[in-house]
Design a protein around this motif. Structure first.
Motif, PDB file in Angstrom:
ATOM      1  N   ALA A 109     -25.710  27.568  -2.971  1.00  0.00           N
ATOM      2  CA  ALA A 109     -24.984  26.598  -2.867  1.00  0.00           C
ATOM      3  C   ALA A 109     -23.436  26.105  -2.522  1.00  0.00           C
ATOM      4  CB  ALA A 109     -24.997  25.890  -5.134  1.00  0.00           C
ATOM      5  N   GLY A 110     -23.162  24.816  -2.198  1.00  0.00           N
ATOM      6  CA  GLY A 110     -21.730  25.045  -1.541  1.00  0.00           C
ATOM      7  C   GLY A 110     -20.901  24.875  -2.514  1.00  0.00           C
ATOM      8  N   GLU A 111     -19.443  24.986  -2.165  1.00  0.00           N
ATOM      9  CA  GLU A 111     -18.573  24.393  -3.752  1.00  0.00           C
ATOM     10  C   GLU A 111     -18.182  23.066  -3.774  1.00  0.00           C
ATOM     11  OE1 GLU A 111     -14.427  27.747  -3.040  1.00  0.00           O
ATOM     12  OE2 GLU A 111     -14.555  25.943  -1.667  1.00  0.00           O
ATOM     13  N   ASP A 112     -17.972  22.903  -5.020  1.00  0.00           N
ATOM     14  CA  ASP A 112     -17.868  21.547  -5.180  1.00  0.00           C
ATOM     15  C   ASP A 112     -16.343  21.426  -5.893  1.00  0.00           C
ATOM     16  OD1 ASP A 112     -17.063  22.715  -7.902  1.00  0.00           O
ATOM     17  OD2 ASP A 112     -19.453  21.379  -8.416  1.00  0.00           O
ATOM     18  N   ARG A 113     -16.103  19.865  -5.989  1.00  0.00           N
ATOM     19  CA  ARG A 113     -14.312  19.626  -6.376  1.00  0.00           C
ATOM     20  C   ARG A 113     -14.009  20.566  -7.476  1.00  0.00           C
ATOM     21  NH1 ARG A 113     -10.494  18.623  -3.277  1.00  0.00           N
ATOM     22  NH2 ARG A 113      -9.300  20.008  -4.303  1.00  0.00           N
ATOM     23  N   ALA A 114     -14.550  21.294  -8.066  1.00  0.00           N
ATOM     24  CA  ALA A 114     -14.724  21.960  -9.129  1.00  0.00           C
ATOM     25  C   ALA A 114     -14.166  23.375  -9.118  1.00  0.00           C
ATOM     26  CB  ALA A 114     -15.312  21.538 -10.777  1.00  0.00           C
ATOM     27  N   ASP A 115     -14.661  23.025  -8.507  1.00  0.00           N
ATOM     28  CA  ASP A 115     -14.420  25.020  -8.314  1.00  0.00           C
ATOM     29  C   ASP A 115     -13.861  25.215  -7.334  1.00  0.00           C
ATOM     30  OD1 ASP A 115     -17.034  25.649  -8.695  1.00  0.00           O
ATOM     31  OD2 ASP A 115     -17.842  25.453  -7.040  1.00  0.00           O
ATOM     32  N   VAL A 116     -12.842  23.838  -6.243  1.00  0.00           N
ATOM     33  CA  VAL A 116     -11.817  23.822  -4.975  1.00  0.00           C
ATOM     34  C   VAL A 116     -10.674  23.486  -5.983  1.00  0.00           C
ATOM     35  CG1 VAL A 116     -10.638  22.291  -3.961  1.00  0.00           C
ATOM     36  CG2 VAL A 116     -12.734  22.950  -3.492  1.00  0.00           C
ATOM     37  N   ASP A 117     -10.656  23.727  -7.711  1.00  0.00           N
ATOM     38  CA  ASP A 117      -9.444  22.913  -8.000  1.00  0.00           C
ATOM     39  C   ASP A 117      -9.230  24.271  -8.616  1.00  0.00           C
ATOM     40  OD1 ASP A 117      -9.349  19.808  -7.221  1.00  0.00           O
ATOM     41  OD2 ASP A 117     -10.231  19.714  -8.225  1.00  0.00           O
ATOM     42  N   ILE A 118     -10.355  24.851  -9.190  1.00  0.00           N
ATOM     43  CA  ILE A 118     -10.097  25.945 -10.498  1.00  0.00           C
ATOM     44  C   ILE A 118      -9.657  26.884  -9.219  1.00  0.00           C
ATOM     45  CG2 ILE A 118     -11.199  27.944 -11.545  1.00  0.00           C
ATOM     46  CD1 ILE A 118     -13.571  25.516 -12.311  1.00  0.00           C
ATOM     47  N   VAL A 119     -10.178  27.701  -8.460  1.00  0.00           N
ATOM     48  CA  VAL A 119      -9.493  28.331  -7.621  1.00  0.00           C
ATOM     49  C   VAL A 119      -7.755  28.179  -7.081  1.00  0.00           C
ATOM     50  CG1 VAL A 119      -9.470  29.361  -5.047  1.00  0.00           C
ATOM     51  CG2 VAL A 119     -11.216  28.934  -6.714  1.00  0.00           C
ATOM     52  N   ALA A 120      -7.898  27.227  -6.675  1.00  0.00           N
ATOM     53  CA  ALA A 120      -6.359  26.733  -6.415  1.00  0.00           C
ATOM     54  C   ALA A 120      -5.245  26.965  -7.479  1.00  0.00           C
ATOM     55  CB  ALA A 120      -6.352  25.432  -6.200  1.00  0.00           C
ATOM     56  N   THR A 121      -5.774  26.226  -8.547  1.00  0.00           N
ATOM     57  CA  THR A 121      -4.850  26.758 -10.371  1.00  0.00           C
ATOM     58  C   THR A 121      -4.707  28.812 -10.282  1.00  0.00           C
ATOM     59  OG1 THR A 121      -5.618  24.960 -11.098  1.00  0.00           O
ATOM     60  CG2 THR A 121      -4.846  26.438 -12.612  1.00  0.00           C
ATOM     61  N   ALA A 122      -5.961  29.000  -9.999  1.00  0.00           N
ATOM     62  CA  ALA A 122      -6.106  30.394 -10.493  1.00  0.00           C
ATOM     63  C   ALA A 122      -4.957  31.211  -8.981  1.00  0.00           C
ATOM     64  CB  ALA A 122      -7.091  31.237 -10.443  1.00  0.00           C
ATOM     65  N   LEU A 123      -4.790  30.803  -8.790  1.00  0.00           N
ATOM     66  CA  LEU A 123      -4.316  31.542  -7.550  1.00  0.00           C
ATOM     67  C   LEU A 123      -2.723  31.478  -7.193  1.00  0.00           C
ATOM     68  CD1 LEU A 123      -5.835  30.799  -3.927  1.00  0.00           C
ATOM     69  CD2 LEU A 123      -4.844  33.328  -4.650  1.00  0.00           C
ATOM     70  N   ALA A 124      -2.699  29.861  -8.019  1.00  0.00           N
ATOM     71  CA  ALA A 124      -1.734  29.509  -7.872  1.00  0.00           C
ATOM     72  C   ALA A 124      -0.507  29.931  -9.702  1.00  0.00           C
ATOM     73  CB  ALA A 124      -1.596  28.027  -8.897  1.00  0.00           C
ATOM     74  N   ARG A 125      -1.301  30.610 -10.722  1.00  0.00           N
ATOM     75  CA  ARG A 125      -1.016  31.047 -12.229  1.00  0.00           C
ATOM     76  C   ARG A 125      -0.455  32.775 -11.456  1.00  0.00           C
ATOM     77  NH1 ARG A 125      -5.581  30.062 -17.027  1.00  0.00           N
ATOM     78  NH2 ARG A 125      -2.796  30.359 -18.027  1.00  0.00           N
ATOM     79  N   VAL A 126      -1.219  33.334 -10.479  1.00  0.00           N
ATOM     80  CA  VAL A 126      -0.763  34.963 -10.009  1.00  0.00           C
ATOM     81  C   VAL A 126       0.756  34.879  -9.496  1.00  0.00           C
ATOM     82  CG1 VAL A 126      -2.654  35.644 -10.509  1.00  0.00           C
ATOM     83  CG2 VAL A 126      -2.495  35.315  -8.599  1.00  0.00           C
ATOM     84  N   GLY A 127       0.910  33.593  -9.064  1.00  0.00           N
ATOM     85  CA  GLY A 127       1.940  33.392  -8.266  1.00  0.00           C
ATOM     86  C   GLY A 127       1.822  33.845  -6.541  1.00  0.00           C
ATOM     87  N   MET A 128       0.743  33.150  -6.367  1.00  0.00           N
ATOM     88  CA  MET A 128       0.257  33.621  -4.966  1.00  0.00           C
ATOM     89  C   MET A 128      -0.552  31.630  -4.013  1.00  0.00           C
ATOM     90  SD  MET A 128      -0.197  35.850  -4.147  1.00  0.00           S
ATOM     91  CE  MET A 128      -0.991  36.833  -2.354  1.00  0.00           C
ATOM     92  N   ALA A 129      -0.182  31.192  -4.802  1.00  0.00           N
ATOM     93  CA  ALA A 129      -0.520  29.821  -3.904  1.00  0.00           C
ATOM     94  C   ALA A 129      -0.877  29.595  -2.683  1.00  0.00           C
ATOM     95  CB  ALA A 129       0.331  28.328  -5.110  1.00  0.00           C
ATOM     96  N   GLY A 130       0.730  29.891  -2.324  1.00  0.00           N
ATOM     97  CA  GLY A 130       1.074  30.177  -0.621  1.00  0.00           C
ATOM     98  C   GLY A 130      -0.553  30.680   0.243  1.00  0.00           C
ATOM     99  N   ALA A 131      -1.007  31.770   0.294  1.00  0.00           N
ATOM    100  CA  ALA A 131      -1.518  33.135   0.135  1.00  0.00           C
ATOM    101  C   ALA A 131      -2.859  32.265   0.349  1.00  0.00           C
ATOM    102  CB  ALA A 131      -1.212  33.687  -0.425  1.00  0.00           C
ATOM    103  N   GLY A 132      -3.575  31.750   0.526  1.00  0.00           N
ATOM    104  CA  GLY A 132      -4.585  31.515   0.027  1.00  0.00           C
ATOM    105  C   GLY A 132      -6.028  31.128   1.640  1.00  0.00           C
ATOM    106  N   ALA A 133      -5.151  31.482   2.539  1.00  0.00           N
ATOM    107  CA  ALA A 133      -4.953  31.844   4.217  1.00  0.00           C
ATOM    108  C   ALA A 133      -5.090  33.081   5.115  1.00  0.00           C
ATOM    109  CB  ALA A 133      -4.488  30.675   5.609  1.00  0.00           C
ATOM    110  N   ARG A 134      -4.442  33.863   4.188  1.00  0.00           N
ATOM    111  CA  ARG A 134      -4.050  35.432   4.495  1.00  0.00           C
ATOM    112  C   ARG A 134      -5.113  36.542   4.394  1.00  0.00           C
ATOM    113  NH1 ARG A 134       1.055  37.086   1.548  1.00  0.00           N
ATOM    114  NH2 ARG A 134       0.744  38.913   2.984  1.00  0.00           N
ATOM    115  N   ARG A 135      -5.624  37.141   4.994  1.00  0.00           N
ATOM    116  CA  ARG A 135      -6.923  38.084   4.796  1.00  0.00           C
ATOM    117  C   ARG A 135      -6.077  39.416   4.014  1.00  0.00           C
ATOM    118  NH1 ARG A 135     -11.655  36.897   7.250  1.00  0.00           N
ATOM    119  NH2 ARG A 135     -10.778  35.515   8.951  1.00  0.00           N
TER     120      ARG A 135
END
Length: 275
Positions: A109-135
């Motif tokens: 199963a692929g990601e849905d809108r809720a998954d995308v939002d949850i991942v974005a929120t989690a990255l923001a909460r740990v101060g890594m919001a701008g790092a999603g594309a990094r290896r």
């Protein structure tokens, strides 16, 4: 959700590593495991998140024995941040965090809108919001730590199990992490070497020594000069933190405690004792 470890024995390579361990984190409570190296903290946590199978005893999530759950059911209840950090992920940061959504997805199963939002929120909460594309493999140790915490948060568990979560973090990110955990009020069981961080963060402390729990209670009840001398072998005074009012441990870095000198050896007379 309440988590309880009941009469836990763990044997590794024929050697008993922890014995008769009983501890609890109540619903919404942050419970800390403290103790010297080799006292059994990581072994207890690995048993809680099912990396190790106990020789005896059990771990309850609510009223359910965790061993009666499937792997996916466990993952929807418990998320872990172990000491063993993945360092060779050839994935993007965002993809690593998105792995936290796996327990909720059917095969392929692929990601849905809720998954995308949850991942974005989690990255923001740990101060890594701008790092999603990094290896992930290019990150520093502290950055990896924050990304793996984001993965645990994306898992949306009832219980967080964290083994030395402040390792590799600089002072600012340590403070931010502790504030994040306190703000969530999610049931959390974690180990910490930093006793002052444990005193500030935890509602309850369990002290392990030589594979057994030797003290449990609030930080004020547990962190005494006598216990610090007996368990950790250090001279210290416990005073009031001037900013927060939490217990603050002032260590005597000139020498270790004299275990044979009685409890007075652990007290620094000039320090104002914690009330």
């Amino acid at each position: 959700m309440r988590i309880a470890v009941e009469e836990l024995d763990v044997t590794l390579s024929g050697r008993t590593v922890v014995s008769g361990v009983h501890l609890v984190a109540e619903d919404g409570e942050i419970a800390g495991l403290i103790g010297p190296n080799g006292s059994g903290k990581s072994t207890v946590l690995r048993t809680v998140y099912r990396y190790l199978r106990p020789h005896a005893g059990r771990v309850l999530i609510g009223d359910t024995d965790i061993r009666s759950l499937t792997a996916a059911e466990t993952a929807r209840r418990v998320a872990a941040l172990p000491q063993e950090r993945g360092s060779d992920f050839e994935l993007s940061v965002r993809a690593v965090v998105a792995m936290g959504r796996t327990p909720y997805k059917r095969a392929f199963a692929g990601e849905d809108r809720a998954d995308v939002d949850i991942v974005a929120t989690a990255l923001a909460r740990v101060g890594m919001a701008g790092a999603g594309a990094r290896r992930f493999s290019t990150l520093s140790g502290g950055e990896r730590q924050r990304v793996l915490l984001a993965r645990a948060l994306a898992q949306d568990p009832k219980v967080l199990v964290l083994d030395e979560p402040t390792n590799h973090l600089d002072v600012r990110h340590q403070v931010e992490l502790l504030a994040l955990l306190r703000e969530q009020r999610r049931t959390t069981l974690l180990s910490l070497h930093d006793l002052n961080a444990a005193a500030s963060l935890c509602d309850r402390l369990h002290v392990l020594h030589e594979g057994a729990v030797v003290a449990s209670g609030t930080p004020r009840e547990v962190l005494t000069p006598e216990l610090l001398a007996e368990v950790f072998g250090v001279r210290a005074a416990v005073v009031e933190h001037p900013l927060t009012g939490d217990p603050l441990i002032a260590f005597d870095h000139r020498g270790v405690a004299d275990a044979g000198a009685g409890s007075d050896a652990a007290v620094v007379p000039q320090a104002r004792p914690f009330p």
